[in-house]
Design a protein around this motif. Sequence first.
Motif, PDB file in Angstrom:
ATOM      1  N   LYS A   1       0.851  -1.200   0.000  1.00 28.83           N
ATOM      2  CA  LYS A   1       0.000   0.000   0.000  1.00 28.83           C
ATOM      3  C   LYS A   1       0.882   1.243   0.000  1.00 28.83           C
ATOM      4  O   LYS A   1       2.032   1.209   0.470  1.00 28.83           O
TER       5      LYS A   1
ATOM      6  N   ILE B   1       1.790   3.947   1.691  1.00 24.39           N
ATOM      7  CA  ILE B   1       1.742   4.521   3.050  1.00 24.39           C
ATOM      8  C   ILE B   1       3.120   5.112   3.357  1.00 24.39           C
ATOM      9  O   ILE B   1       4.139   4.550   2.955  1.00 24.39           O
TER      10      ILE B   1
ATOM     11  N   TRP C   1       5.447   4.945   5.493  1.00 26.16           N
ATOM     12  CA  TRP C   1       5.799   4.032   6.595  1.00 26.16           C
ATOM     13  C   TRP C   1       6.673   4.708   7.652  1.00 26.16           C
ATOM     14  O   TRP C   1       6.465   4.531   8.848  1.00 26.16           O
TER      15      TRP C   1
ATOM     16  N   LEU D   1       4.840   6.812  10.363  1.00 26.44           N
ATOM     17  CA  LEU D   1       3.696   6.286  11.118  1.00 26.44           C
ATOM     18  C   LEU D   1       3.954   6.436  12.610  1.00 26.44           C
ATOM     19  O   LEU D   1       5.068   6.224  13.090  1.00 26.44           O
TER      20      LEU D   1
ATOM     21  N   TYR E   1      -4.169   3.793  14.804  1.00 29.36           N
ATOM     22  CA  TYR E   1      -4.945   2.812  14.033  1.00 29.36           C
ATOM     23  C   TYR E   1      -5.117   3.235  12.581  1.00 29.36           C
ATOM     24  O   TYR E   1      -5.543   4.356  12.301  1.00 29.36           O
ATOM     25  N   THR E   2      -4.776   2.344  11.683  1.00 26.77           N
ATOM     26  CA  THR E   2      -5.084   2.502  10.259  1.00 26.77           C
ATOM     27  C   THR E   2      -5.878   1.258   9.872  1.00 26.77           C
ATOM     28  O   THR E   2      -5.431   0.136  10.151  1.00 26.77           O
ATOM     29  N   LYS E   3      -7.017   1.450   9.265  1.00 25.66           N
ATOM     30  CA  LYS E   3      -7.844   0.296   8.887  1.00 25.66           C
ATOM     31  C   LYS E   3      -7.151  -0.507   7.782  1.00 25.66           C
ATOM     32  O   LYS E   3      -6.656   0.078   6.826  1.00 25.66           O
ATOM     33  N   THR E   4      -7.109  -1.817   7.944  1.00 32.96           N
ATOM     34  CA  THR E   4      -6.570  -2.667   6.870  1.00 32.96           C
ATOM     35  C   THR E   4      -7.734  -3.470   6.261  1.00 32.96           C
ATOM     36  O   THR E   4      -8.878  -3.306   6.682  1.00 32.96           O
TER      37      THR E   4
ATOM     38  N   ASN F   1      -3.454  -9.435   4.985  1.00 36.77           N
ATOM     39  CA  ASN F   1      -3.139  -7.992   4.997  1.00 36.77           C
ATOM     40  C   ASN F   1      -1.668  -7.742   4.679  1.00 36.77           C
ATOM     41  O   ASN F   1      -1.106  -6.732   5.102  1.00 36.77           O
TER      42      ASN F   1
ATOM     43  N   TYR G   1      -0.004  -4.483   3.851  1.00 31.13           N
ATOM     44  CA  TYR G   1       0.153  -3.474   4.912  1.00 31.13           C
ATOM     45  C   TYR G   1       1.332  -3.767   5.837  1.00 31.13           C
ATOM     46  O   TYR G   1       1.542  -3.043   6.803  1.00 31.13           O
TER      47      TYR G   1
ATOM     48  N   THR H   1      -2.918  -3.429  12.119  1.00 27.65           N
ATOM     49  CA  THR H   1      -2.743  -2.024  11.753  1.00 27.65           C
ATOM     50  C   THR H   1      -1.245  -1.708  11.671  1.00 27.65           C
ATOM     51  O   THR H   1      -0.491  -2.110  12.573  1.00 27.65           O
TER      52      THR H   1
END
Length: 341
Positions: free
Chosen positions: A4, A6, A8, A11, A15-18, A111, A114, A152
């Motif tokens: 994804k 992101i 990284w 961060l 919380y990040t929704k996966t 996931n 992620y 997450t």
Amino acid sequence: MEKKNIDWANLGFAYTKTDYRYVSNFKDGKWDEGGLITDDTVTISECAGVLQYAQTVFEGLKAYTTEDGKIVTFRPDLNGERLENSAKRLEMPVFPKDRFVEAVLETVKANSAYVPPYGSGATLYVRPYMFGSNAVIGVKPADEYQFRVFTTPVGPYFKGGVKPITIRVTDFDRAAPHGTGHIKAGLNYAMSLHAIVDAHNQGYDENMYLDAKTRTKVEETGGANFLFVTKDGKVVTPKSDSILPSITRRSLIYVAKEYLGLEAEEREVYLDELKDMAECGLCGTAAVISPVGKIVDHGKEICLPSGMEEMGPITKKLYDTLTGIQMGRIEAPKGWIYEIG
Ligand code: PLP
Ligand code: COI
């Protein structure tokens, strides 16, 4: 598999929704088959046991990308075992640890886009949990439960990463003797919220809780165990029946002895001894090892000789060895690393 998009490296611990989460329901005395779903919401009775009497327990572990590009988790069997113990203490049905490990691996695999890349400084945090889901109005355990696992991507627990933090000795208690301090129940964290907000308001990063009975011994913080290094280079961690048996701490004691040839012991640690310690750190899945530079006990400052700029030298060796094992740079003891198939 494509990762994804992101940022990284920036961060935080948030919380990040996966895409996928694992769900299994307990009804009529048994767990159903369970499986992955995409819905990130939970619909339960307004009177569910978890909402009225906080009947919920959880776990926390991480998935890592290793130097050679594999995705792995660290000792998930121990999280499964601890969740079993937590559930028993709150009169909840046990979600068997073998199924727990499978559910964790399955959720991480689903996931995998992620899972932060190797060297990014981030990891995929895995949060298994279970709660009483049917209506309960008298004070008693629920009859129905839900077990879930979500993931997450996260960065460091404390802003500033591995920069030493300042903590205070708090007058609040986290756990009673013979209470629930040794299990990972949401209720322990609910009761720490006022203490942590108050600590932050006073300019401290965390609370050091003492044993509630005598207030002379060091217990833990709201989310990590303590690790100390004495001036003669011995690793010491507090022993108490009312702290969470940290998997990171247990692993670090092994690493200290078997990889670094250090003396390491788990024993009662008195507040009075802290002035003689050389290094201090908080250890846990989220915290990894976060160095402590200063402990403030009601206005009296205990400044660790390792200072406020960097980790102490032995803490650093422990940190490098543990993270080296988790990221595949150092050979792990047998059974510590679970590869995601
Ligand atoms: N103590 C508390 C209160 C925690 O919440 C945690 C986090 O899980 C720990 C200690 C560290 O345990 P572990 O190393 O198993 O993550
Ligand atoms: C963990 O380290 O996994 C925890 O659950 C601690 C919490 C403070 C995030």
